[in-house]
Design an enzyme around this catalytic site. Structure first.
Site, PDB file in Angstrom:
ATOM      1  N   ASN A  10      -6.690  -0.631  -6.280  1.00 12.23           N
ATOM      2  CA  ASN A  10      -8.037  -0.417  -5.253  1.00 12.23           C
ATOM      3  C   ASN A  10      -8.477   0.510  -5.364  1.00 12.23           C
ATOM      4  O   ASN A  10      -8.299   1.721  -5.321  1.00 12.23           O
ATOM      5  CB  ASN A  10      -7.123  -0.629  -3.758  1.00 12.23           C
ATOM      6  CG  ASN A  10      -8.065  -0.568  -2.693  1.00 12.23           C
ATOM      7  OD1 ASN A  10      -9.107   0.163  -2.805  1.00 12.23           O
ATOM      8  ND2 ASN A  10      -7.886  -1.225  -1.516  1.00 12.23           N
ATOM      9  N   LYS A  13      -9.142   3.116  -2.696  1.00 14.99           N
ATOM     10  CA  LYS A  13      -7.851   3.984  -2.360  1.00 14.99           C
ATOM     11  C   LYS A  13      -7.784   5.087  -3.509  1.00 14.99           C
ATOM     12  O   LYS A  13      -7.419   6.208  -3.127  1.00 14.99           O
ATOM     13  CB  LYS A  13      -6.722   3.253  -2.373  1.00 14.99           C
ATOM     14  CG  LYS A  13      -6.160   2.386  -1.319  1.00 14.99           C
ATOM     15  CD  LYS A  13      -4.828   1.948  -1.352  1.00 14.99           C
ATOM     16  CE  LYS A  13      -4.336   0.877  -0.626  1.00 14.99           C
ATOM     17  NZ  LYS A  13      -3.093   0.301  -0.827  1.00 14.99           N
ATOM     18  N   ASP A  70       2.117   1.411  -0.072  1.00 16.22           N
ATOM     19  CA  ASP A  70       1.770   0.233   0.570  1.00 16.22           C
ATOM     20  C   ASP A  70       1.040   0.689   2.167  1.00 16.22           C
ATOM     21  O   ASP A  70       1.856   1.459   2.734  1.00 16.22           O
ATOM     22  CB  ASP A  70       3.128  -0.625   0.735  1.00 16.22           C
ATOM     23  CG  ASP A  70       2.583  -2.071   0.943  1.00 16.22           C
ATOM     24  OD1 ASP A  70       1.500  -2.451   0.334  1.00 16.22           O
ATOM     25  OD2 ASP A  70       3.244  -2.862   1.949  1.00 16.22           O
ATOM     26  N   SER A  71       0.334  -0.141   2.492  1.00 16.50           N
ATOM     27  CA  SER A  71      -0.334   0.365   3.862  1.00 16.50           C
ATOM     28  C   SER A  71      -0.799  -0.810   4.506  1.00 16.50           C
ATOM     29  O   SER A  71      -1.046  -1.875   3.888  1.00 16.50           O
ATOM     30  CB  SER A  71      -1.543   1.337   3.502  1.00 16.50           C
ATOM     31  OG  SER A  71      -2.288   0.701   2.704  1.00 16.50           O
ATOM     32  N   GLY A 154     -12.250  -1.978   3.575  1.00 18.03           N
ATOM     33  CA  GLY A 154     -10.993  -2.599   4.364  1.00 18.03           C
ATOM     34  C   GLY A 154     -11.412  -2.635   6.069  1.00 18.03           C
ATOM     35  O   GLY A 154     -12.685  -2.949   6.090  1.00 18.03           O
ATOM     36  N   TYR A 155     -10.221  -2.417   6.564  1.00 16.65           N
ATOM     37  CA  TYR A 155     -10.520  -2.489   8.017  1.00 16.65           C
ATOM     38  C   TYR A 155     -11.327  -1.367   8.681  1.00 16.65           C
ATOM     39  O   TYR A 155     -11.264  -1.192   9.959  1.00 16.65           O
ATOM     40  CB  TYR A 155      -9.102  -2.954   8.654  1.00 16.65           C
ATOM     41  CG  TYR A 155      -8.512  -4.166   8.214  1.00 16.65           C
ATOM     42  CD1 TYR A 155      -8.894  -5.396   8.784  1.00 16.65           C
ATOM     43  CD2 TYR A 155      -7.424  -4.145   7.335  1.00 16.65           C
ATOM     44  CE1 TYR A 155      -8.310  -6.491   8.379  1.00 16.65           C
ATOM     45  CE2 TYR A 155      -6.915  -5.195   7.014  1.00 16.65           C
ATOM     46  CZ  TYR A 155      -7.298  -6.391   7.334  1.00 16.65           C
ATOM     47  OH  TYR A 155      -6.836  -7.784   6.929  1.00 16.65           O
ATOM     48  N   LYS A 176     -12.324  11.730   6.660  1.00 18.46           N
ATOM     49  CA  LYS A 176     -11.299  10.592   6.497  1.00 18.46           C
ATOM     50  C   LYS A 176      -9.863  11.233   5.965  1.00 18.46           C
ATOM     51  O   LYS A 176      -8.852  11.010   6.359  1.00 18.46           O
ATOM     52  CB  LYS A 176     -11.619   9.347   6.085  1.00 18.46           C
ATOM     53  CG  LYS A 176     -10.586   8.239   5.867  1.00 18.46           C
ATOM     54  CD  LYS A 176     -10.934   7.041   5.447  1.00 18.46           C
ATOM     55  CE  LYS A 176      -9.688   5.960   5.307  1.00 18.46           C
ATOM     56  NZ  LYS A 176      -9.993   4.788   4.560  1.00 18.46           N
ATOM     57  N   HIS A 181      -3.889   7.891   7.470  1.00 16.48           N
ATOM     58  CA  HIS A 181      -2.498   7.809   7.231  1.00 16.48           C
ATOM     59  C   HIS A 181      -2.068   8.120   5.934  1.00 16.48           C
ATOM     60  O   HIS A 181      -0.849   8.596   5.621  1.00 16.48           O
ATOM     61  CB  HIS A 181      -2.199   6.265   7.474  1.00 16.48           C
ATOM     62  CG  HIS A 181      -3.369   5.369   6.950  1.00 16.48           C
ATOM     63  ND1 HIS A 181      -4.613   5.654   6.979  1.00 16.48           N
ATOM     64  CD2 HIS A 181      -2.902   4.293   6.166  1.00 16.48           C
ATOM     65  CE1 HIS A 181      -5.261   4.823   6.083  1.00 16.48           C
ATOM     66  NE2 HIS A 181      -4.370   3.769   5.747  1.00 16.48           N
ATOM     67  N   ARG A 182      -2.976   7.879   4.985  1.00 17.60           N
ATOM     68  CA  ARG A 182      -2.510   8.009   3.372  1.00 17.60           C
ATOM     69  C   ARG A 182      -2.398   9.496   3.230  1.00 17.60           C
ATOM     70  O   ARG A 182      -1.648  10.126   2.433  1.00 17.60           O
ATOM     71  CB  ARG A 182      -3.552   7.228   2.623  1.00 17.60           C
ATOM     72  CG  ARG A 182      -2.956   7.042   1.048  1.00 17.60           C
ATOM     73  CD  ARG A 182      -3.765   6.003   0.447  1.00 17.60           C
ATOM     74  NE  ARG A 182      -5.035   5.480   1.217  1.00 17.60           N
ATOM     75  CZ  ARG A 182      -5.182   4.361   1.706  1.00 17.60           C
ATOM     76  NH1 ARG A 182      -4.148   3.518   2.075  1.00 17.60           N
ATOM     77  NH2 ARG A 182      -6.329   3.951   2.482  1.00 17.60           N
TER      78      ARG A 182
END
Ligand code: IMP
Length: 201
Positions: A10, A13, A70-71, A154-155, A176, A181-182
């Site tokens: 990705n 990412k 993995d997210s 993505g979202y 960001k 989260h990442r």
């Protein structure tokens, strides 16, 4: 400099990950840059299983320290879906404009207090000797009422972060990366790796 692989294809990412790990004494390679083309099937029931599976398989093939994540997005009103199926939700190749529009339509009449959601990321690191480490990061927010913002992937355009008053797609990459989260899972992983290296000295 020692090389490390981050096992993702990705592009959104890998950009975020390289920025966050830029202060480590490691050259971070994407799968493409490492010349690894295999697809690891993400058939685990949890983020942790999938992250570990990817990291361990690629570390075996490459003989290099390998990290994988993995997210996904957990939406309270949808009982935690799409969760571990976030990438495959409505079909792997369905554009996110459609996936996001679909989620907004499912939550059309849902009041703000029931629109809770979170991005979760589990990072796994696998060493060539078989040792593994995992960390988790979470960012809490809610599903917005419309698609907003052009950054991220993505979202992001439907994930509203109350403290920022914006979706993660309206945040700059730096903003960001400071709260995602990442980023949170990667920061924890950096601490574990540093301890690991200190233990070896
Ligand atoms: P993975 O590549 O199997 O970890 O799939 C994660 C999926 O979750 C992505 O393809 C996105 O759909 C979603 N996702 C994970 N992190 C983010 C993010 O930071 N922004 C937007 N969507 C995300």
């Amino acid at each position: 400099m020692q090389q490390m692989i981050f096992a993702t294809k990705n592009k959104g990412k890998i950009k975020e990950i390289k920025a966050i790990l830029s202060d480590l004494p490691l050259e971070v390679l994407s799968m493409e840059e490492a010349g690894i083309t295999i697809d690891v099937v993400e058939d685990g029931a949890t983020f942790e299983e999938n992250a570990l599976k990817k990291a361990v398989e690629i570390a075996k093939i490459s003989g290099k320290l390998t990290m994988a994540d993995d997210s996904g997005l957990e939406i309270d009103f949808l009982d935690g879906k799409p969760g571990v199926y976030s990438a495959r939700y409505l079909g792997e190749n369905t554009p996110y404009t459609e996936k996001n529009a679909h989620i907004l339509s499912l939550l059309k009449e849902v009041p703000q207090q029931k629109r809770g959601a979170r991005f979760v990321s589990v990072i796994a690191a696998a060493f060539p000797d078989g040792k593994t480490l995992t960390t988790e990061g979470v960012i809490e927010g809610r599903i917005g009422y419309e698609i907003k913002g052009e950054n991220g992937f993505g979202y992001d355009p439907i994930f509203f972060v109350p403290e920022k008053g914006k979706t993660t797609a309206q945040l700059s990459p730096e903003e960001k990366n400071a709260i995602s989260h990442r980023a949170r899972a990667l920061q924890k992983m950096k601490v574990l790796l540093q301890k690991e290296w200190e233990g070896q000295m």
